[in-house]
Enzyme design. Structure first.
Site, mmCIF file in Angstrom:
data_model
loop_
_atom_site.group_PDB
_atom_site.id
_atom_site.type_symbol
_atom_site.label_atom_id
_atom_site.label_comp_id
_atom_site.label_asym_id
_atom_site.label_seq_id
_atom_site.Cartn_x
_atom_site.Cartn_y
_atom_site.Cartn_z
ATOM 1 C CB THR A 169 5.011 -6.468 -6.797
ATOM 2 O OG1 THR A 169 6.142 -7.202 -7.258
ATOM 3 C CG2 THR A 169 3.955 -6.422 -7.891
ATOM 4 C CE LYS B 75 5.031 -7.725 0.737
ATOM 5 N NZ LYS B 75 4.466 -6.807 -0.291
ATOM 6 C CD GLU C 54 5.345 -8.805 -3.151
ATOM 7 O OE1 GLU C 54 4.946 -7.939 -3.955
ATOM 8 O OE2 GLU C 54 4.613 -9.310 -2.272
#
Length: 232
Positions: free
Chosen positions: A34, A103, A112
């Site tokens: 993303t 992240k 993720e």
């Protein structure tokens, strides 16, 4: 791509994203992360599917990536159907010389991490500004709403300043695709991210944190369209 998006193009992100798409081979099962950099990867994969008859399937990590992939024409599957992925490609908020990354700027770090850990190869795409000798950006921590207060207290004991992430265009907090809250935790400089990651994971109610230690390589895009590759 709209005129508005074209006017906001980043040559560094574009170089990294498109190069990463070239790593995907026919028959691959691809984890699609993303963010703005990996969006270039997804669109380039769509082009390869259309123009090169590339045969792949993708697993997305967010509704945002799903929408881009559908628009680009990338065939999609799920981890339930395809539990072992060939390669995962994702962005990062910051990474260090050991390829440890933070992240979660898009609040999708739990999915993720699951997707990246399901892949034989995990590639991070980035621009040079995300590179740092010592990690220092806030660490996103996804927490169950029921356990938020306990998590806040224990994160403070670890030295963080946890802030509940607020939604940009509505009242109230950001709600992840998993139905949870995100605490952005500023620890200042993080000299030992592995130790911190282990301590955060032990807090009851924490679903996942944004410290990633499983990257195999980082592709850094440059302004002139070239790329630099860092490997472990």
């Amino acid at each position: 791509m709209s005129d508005r998006n074209q006017s906001q193009e980043s040559p560094e992100k574009k170089a990294a994203g498109i190069y990463a798409a070239s790593l995907v081979q026919d028959g691959d099962r691809v984890g699609l992360g993303t963010g703005s950099t990996v969006a270039y990867t997804i669109r380039e994969l769509g082009r390869r599917v259309r123009e090169e008859n590339l045969s792949i399937v993708g697993v997305v990590t967010s509704f945002q990536s799903e929408a881009i992939a559908i628009e680009a024409g990338v065939p999609l599957t799920t981890l339930a159907q395809t539990p072992r992925l060939t390669i995962a490609i994702d962005g990062a908020d910051q990474f260090d010389q050991n390829l440890i990354a933070i992240k979660g700027g898009g609040a999708a770090h739990t999915r993720e991490k699951i997707v990246s850990m399901s892949a034989d190869r995990f590639v991070i795409v980035s621009d040079p500004k995300k590179r740092s000798d010592v990690l220092s950006v806030p660490v996103p921590v996804e927490v169950m709403p029921f356990g938020k207060e306990l998590a806040v207290r224990q994160l403070k004991e670890l030295g963080a300043n946890p802030v509940l992430r607020a939604a940009a265009k509505k009242d109230g907090p950001v709600i992840t695709d998993n139905g949870n809250f995100v605490l952005d935790c500023d620890f200042g400089s993080i000299p030992n991210p592995k130790e911190l990651a282990a301590k955060i994971s032990q807090i009851p109610g924490v679903v996942e944190h944004g410290i990633f230690m499983n990257a195999d390589e980082v592709v850094i895009g440059k302004t002139d369209g070239s790329i630099e590759i860092l490997k472990k």
